[in-house]
Design an enzyme around this catalytic site. Sequence first.
Site, mmCIF file in Angstrom:
data_model
loop_
_atom_site.group_PDB
_atom_site.id
_atom_site.type_symbol
_atom_site.label_atom_id
_atom_site.label_comp_id
_atom_site.label_asym_id
_atom_site.label_seq_id
_atom_site.Cartn_x
_atom_site.Cartn_y
_atom_site.Cartn_z
ATOM 1 N N ASN A 50 -4.786 -2.346 9.818
ATOM 2 C CA ASN A 50 -3.403 -2.096 10.276
ATOM 3 C C ASN A 50 -3.356 -1.740 11.761
ATOM 4 O O ASN A 50 -2.362 -1.179 12.239
ATOM 5 C CB ASN A 50 -2.783 -0.939 9.495
ATOM 6 C CG ASN A 50 -2.868 -1.133 7.999
ATOM 7 O OD1 ASN A 50 -3.706 -0.515 7.337
ATOM 8 N ND2 ASN A 50 -2.033 -1.989 7.469
ATOM 9 N N HIS A 78 -4.435 -7.363 5.089
ATOM 10 C CA HIS A 78 -3.741 -7.755 6.323
ATOM 11 C C HIS A 78 -4.660 -8.451 7.334
ATOM 12 O O HIS A 78 -4.284 -8.631 8.494
ATOM 13 C CB HIS A 78 -3.076 -6.540 6.976
ATOM 14 C CG HIS A 78 -2.013 -5.926 6.115
ATOM 15 N ND1 HIS A 78 -0.929 -6.634 5.653
ATOM 16 C CD2 HIS A 78 -1.881 -4.673 5.610
ATOM 17 C CE1 HIS A 78 -0.163 -5.858 4.909
ATOM 18 N NE2 HIS A 78 -0.720 -4.659 4.850
HETATM 19 FE FE LIG Z 1 -4.399 -2.904 2.747
HETATM 20 FE FE LIG Z 2 -4.019 -0.446 5.109
#
Ligand SMILES: [Fe+2]
Ligand SMILES: [Fe+2]
Length: 274
Positions: A50, A78
């Site tokens: 992130n 992600h």
């Molecule tokens: Fe995640």
């Molecule tokens: Fe995360």
Amino acid sequence: MAESEASAPGVRILFVGDVVGSIGRRTLLDCLPVLRERYAPTFVVVNGENAAGGLGITPKIAEQMFAAGVAAITLGNHTYHRKEIYPYLDSDAPILRPANFLRSQPGRGTCVVERDGVRLGVVNLSGNLYLRAGRSAFTEVEVALGELDGVDQILVDMHAEATSEKVAMGWHLDGRVTAVVGTHTHVPTADARVLPGGTAYITDVGMTGPRDGVIGVKREQAIEALRTQMPIRFETSEEEPWLMGALISCSRPLRADSIEQVLMPRPPEPQPDR
Ligand SMILES: [Fe+2]
Ligand SMILES: [Fe+2]
């Protein structure tokens, strides 16, 4: 930890949970010198999924972390949010995406890093419940461990939503790796312990980012989305940043002596003298 413990022999692995946005990056960079002094970690491994504005990571951010002494970076669901990371994931840099993603997807799921003559194998896995991972974590981890023959210690980041999958992975690998640490939920759990076979385990280490948001997002926006059931643009909260992680200490190959949670507020900015 007492000062004498920080200088004790053995290997110490500081694992840091999901770094969220620029506030998370600044918190990591500000906390690391204090944690180095306190624990003298042999290795620092960071989940960076992130790190870029809350979603994904860029080569520049990864380089900044490596320059700060981070030995390896793990990722998660992600991983592919930022396209510029794709070729970087296929480079020699010690940055991992889950090993149980499809082979055709960019990057790899294991690496070996060396410090002070100690070889640490790192494995990144994704859970299969509520997350998109092309292959089973439980079968692919065997392939991943096979790639790490001859290393001194192995750290596994099990990036998963469901606590059941993470607990099961801890037991599955007990006695075969140094540590299984969970990430993804951004909320630290209170179950850190060394399992009977000698593997350190924690279901989730938490995140490095704003504790006063909702798992990283401004809390007003998260509440609004839940209240109205309408799409809301999320921004990263800046409030009350903390570093969250775990310290694993080892004196034998592939076994942990201890695991302790690390929960640290970002140090205050130095005030100018008046
Ligand atoms: Fe995640
Ligand atoms: Fe995360």
